[in-house]
Scaffold this active site. Structure first.
Site, PDB file in Angstrom:
ATOM      1  N   ASP A 135      79.873  15.794  36.217  1.00 17.94           N
ATOM      2  CA  ASP A 135      79.847  14.278  37.217  1.00 17.94           C
ATOM      3  C   ASP A 135      79.074  13.244  36.609  1.00 17.94           C
ATOM      4  O   ASP A 135      79.290  12.228  36.782  1.00 17.94           O
ATOM      5  CB  ASP A 135      79.332  15.013  38.678  1.00 17.94           C
ATOM      6  CG  ASP A 135      79.784  13.937  39.766  1.00 17.94           C
ATOM      7  OD1 ASP A 135      80.785  13.192  39.499  1.00 17.94           O
ATOM      8  OD2 ASP A 135      79.199  13.868  40.651  1.00 17.94           O
ATOM      9  N   HIS A 145      84.876   5.134  41.302  1.00 21.29           N
ATOM     10  CA  HIS A 145      85.311   6.541  42.140  1.00 21.29           C
ATOM     11  C   HIS A 145      86.928   6.415  42.088  1.00 21.29           C
ATOM     12  O   HIS A 145      87.335   6.305  43.360  1.00 21.29           O
ATOM     13  CB  HIS A 145      84.427   6.713  43.199  1.00 21.29           C
ATOM     14  CG  HIS A 145      83.197   7.147  43.051  1.00 21.29           C
ATOM     15  ND1 HIS A 145      81.978   6.245  43.430  1.00 21.29           N
ATOM     16  CD2 HIS A 145      82.737   8.177  42.860  1.00 21.29           C
ATOM     17  CE1 HIS A 145      80.929   6.964  42.969  1.00 21.29           C
ATOM     18  NE2 HIS A 145      81.334   8.153  42.589  1.00 21.29           N
ATOM     19  N   ASN A 146      87.474   6.518  41.072  1.00 23.05           N
ATOM     20  CA  ASN A 146      88.906   6.717  41.162  1.00 23.05           C
ATOM     21  C   ASN A 146      89.443   8.006  40.605  1.00 23.05           C
ATOM     22  O   ASN A 146      88.857   8.674  40.141  1.00 23.05           O
ATOM     23  CB  ASN A 146      89.564   5.199  40.530  1.00 23.05           C
ATOM     24  CG  ASN A 146      88.983   5.119  39.371  1.00 23.05           C
ATOM     25  OD1 ASN A 146      88.932   6.112  38.421  1.00 23.05           O
ATOM     26  ND2 ASN A 146      88.571   4.032  39.070  1.00 23.05           N
TER      27      ASN A 146
HETATM   28  N1  LIG Z   1      76.356   5.553  34.557  1.00 22.81           N
HETATM   29  C1  LIG Z   1      75.932   5.624  35.736  1.00 22.81           C
HETATM   30  N2  LIG Z   1      74.869   4.783  36.106  1.00 22.81           N
HETATM   31  C2  LIG Z   1      74.629   4.839  37.433  1.00 22.81           C
HETATM   32  N3  LIG Z   1      74.705   5.818  38.211  1.00 22.81           N
HETATM   33  C3  LIG Z   1      75.692   6.727  37.794  1.00 22.81           C
HETATM   34  C4  LIG Z   1      76.313   6.571  36.680  1.00 22.81           C
HETATM   35  N4  LIG Z   1      77.170   7.653  36.504  1.00 22.81           N
HETATM   36  C5  LIG Z   1      77.142   8.094  37.826  1.00 22.81           C
HETATM   37  N5  LIG Z   1      76.456   7.506  38.508  1.00 22.81           N
HETATM   38  C6  LIG Z   1      75.808   8.101  39.705  1.00 22.81           C
HETATM   39  O1  LIG Z   1      75.603   9.559  39.994  1.00 22.81           O
HETATM   40  C7  LIG Z   1      76.288   9.900  41.029  1.00 22.81           C
HETATM   41  C8  LIG Z   1      77.125  10.978  40.892  1.00 22.81           C
HETATM   42  O2  LIG Z   1      77.663  11.478  41.989  1.00 22.81           O
HETATM   43  P1  LIG Z   1      79.026  10.353  42.469  1.00 22.81           P
HETATM   44  O3  LIG Z   1      80.276  10.684  41.478  1.00 22.81           O
HETATM   45  O4  LIG Z   1      79.416  10.652  43.934  1.00 22.81           O
HETATM   46  O5  LIG Z   1      78.533   8.920  42.289  1.00 22.81           O
HETATM   47  C9  LIG Z   1      77.685   8.687  41.196  1.00 22.81           C
HETATM   48  C10 LIG Z   1      77.011   7.645  41.075  1.00 22.81           C
HETATM   49  O6  LIG Z   1      76.339   7.170  42.030  1.00 22.81           O
HETATM   50 ZN   LIG Z   2      81.754  12.148  40.887  1.00 24.60          ZN
END
Ligand SMILES: Nc1ncnc2c1ncn2[C@@H]1O[C@@H]2COP(=O)(O)O[C@H]2[C@H]1O
Ligand SMILES: [Zn+2]
Length: 362
Positions: free
Chosen positions: A238, A88-89
């Site tokens: 996302d 999350h960057n």
């Molecule tokens: N490749 C991945 N594998 C597992 N979880 C993921 C993956 N990509 C996104 N996520 C999850 O999906 C969420 C979507 O919202 P966020 O970006 O807040 O946080 C993200 C992660 O928790």
């Molecule tokens: Zn996101």
């Protein structure tokens, strides 16, 4: 990238920026390498990408935006992402923004979206995870973080991303020349878009999307329907990393799991229950990926493909998704075999359904 001495910094910077500019000429292609773009822009991928997209979409002209204020706002957003988070960057934000741009350009949408819709879609994508602490909502709740009580334990992170964005919008004065009711509407719509990225609300959105597609009653002339589709597009953007080509996809998978494991390590350290998917000892990257693809990504993108049909991009994304899932199945098999060798009393498992898929791997 080659290390360089201060004397050659300027020349190399010019060269890097030339390459970055070249990449931007292909910003609408699905194999855009955001990691490379971030290195070429010296960690400024989000600002550089957003400025470019605002230009090519004609948003600066349409909304008469002040470039200095725009730059100030985007700089604040980029800075507020935590560069130490593995996932999350600001690069994740740039990645989601680039995907959002690809979705906005889908024929079905491009013909109907207004400049305001495009503005909202790109802004929401760029800011949707701003100031993410690198831990999830359950962690904030159980550690009694002030954000959890502020937002009453619901969409805690998403509410924070939205309110932070509004704060930066106001501080930068980016919208201060617009009529008050318009900037208020923008703030509200940004909220509704960002809050839609709460993964706990996935079913709610999926059910509504399915209903619209089954009844064929989506009317993109209606602002409410366009807003709903923007919410869906942002949700897709996302979680689109498993739909990217393997080398990009794999990096995102490893980053997101690393972030989960760091949370797990914190929980272990403070004697808290370790959250699902956060235990490095039991939750392998391939297993997490197969679960995420099966339960979150596939159901969403199947409906997105129905909505965008006929779409070359959706076909490409589904192709990557299935190949990547097959790769993870094979890696999970290898992983469990290795585990069995270290713990010989455990019976050797069958390659769990993934084997036939694994045969598709080129
Ligand atoms: N490749 C991945 N594998 C597992 N979880 C993921 C993956 N990509 C996104 N996520 C999850 O999906 C969420 C979507 O919202 P966020 O970006 O807040 O946080 C993200 C992660 O928790
Ligand atoms: Zn996101």
């Amino acid at each position: 990238l080659m290390p360089h001495t201060p004397g050659s910094l300027h020349l190399l910077d010019d060269d890097y920026l030339g390459q970055a500019a070249h990449m931007l000429s292909k910003v609408d292609t699905w194999n855009f390498d955001i990691f490379l773009f971030d290195r070429l822009t010296n960690g400024n991928s989000l600002v550089t990408l957003m400025c470019h997209l605002f230009n090519v979409c004609g948003l600066i002209h349409h909304f008469q935006l002040d470039m200095v204020k725009l730059h100030r706002f985007l700089g604040m957003v980029q800075e507020d992402y935590h560069s130490h988070n593995p996932y999350h960057n600001a690069v994740h934000a740039a990645d989601v923004t680039q995907a959002m741009y690809c979705y906005i350009k889908e024929t079905k949408l491009a013909e109907q979206l207004t400049p305001l819709d495009v503005f909202l879609g790109l802004m929401a994508a760029a800011a949707h995870d701003v100031d993410h602490p690198g831990v999830n909502q359950p962690f904030l709740i159980k550690t009694r973080h002030h954000l959890a009580s502020l937002y009453q334990n619901t969409s805690v992170l998403e509410s924070h991303h939205w309110r932070s964005t509004v704060g930066m919008l106001r501080e930068s004065g980016l919208l201060s020349h617009l009529p008050a009711d318009m900037s208020q509407d923008i703030e509200q719509q940004l909220g509704s878009l960002i809050l839609a990225t709460d993964i706990n609300r996935q079913n709610e959105f999926l059910i509504t999307l399915r209903e619209h597609l089954d009844n064929q009653d989506m009317d993109l002339q209606l602002a409410t329907h366009r807003h709903f589709i923007l919410q869906i597009a942002l949700k897709c953007a996302d979680v689109c990393n498993p739909c990217r080509e393997w080398e990009l996809s794999r990096q995102w998978s490893e980053r997101v799991c690393e972030e989960f494991y760091r949370q797990g390590d914190l929980e272990r350290k403070f004697d808290l229950e370790i959250s699902p998917l956060c235990d490095q000892q039991t939750d392998s990257v391939p297993a997490i990926q197969i679960g995420f693809i099966s339960y979150i990504v596939e159901p969403l993108f199947e409906e997105w493909q129905r909505f965008t049909e006929p779409s070359m991009l959706s076909q490409i994304m589904m192709g990557h998704l299935h190949k990547n899932k097959a790769c993870w199945s094979r890696l999970r098999y290898v992983h469990t075999l290795a585990e069995t060798k270290t713990h010989p009393h455990v019976e050797e498992p069958e390659p769990e359904g993934g084997q036939e898929e694994a045969e598709d791997i080129p």
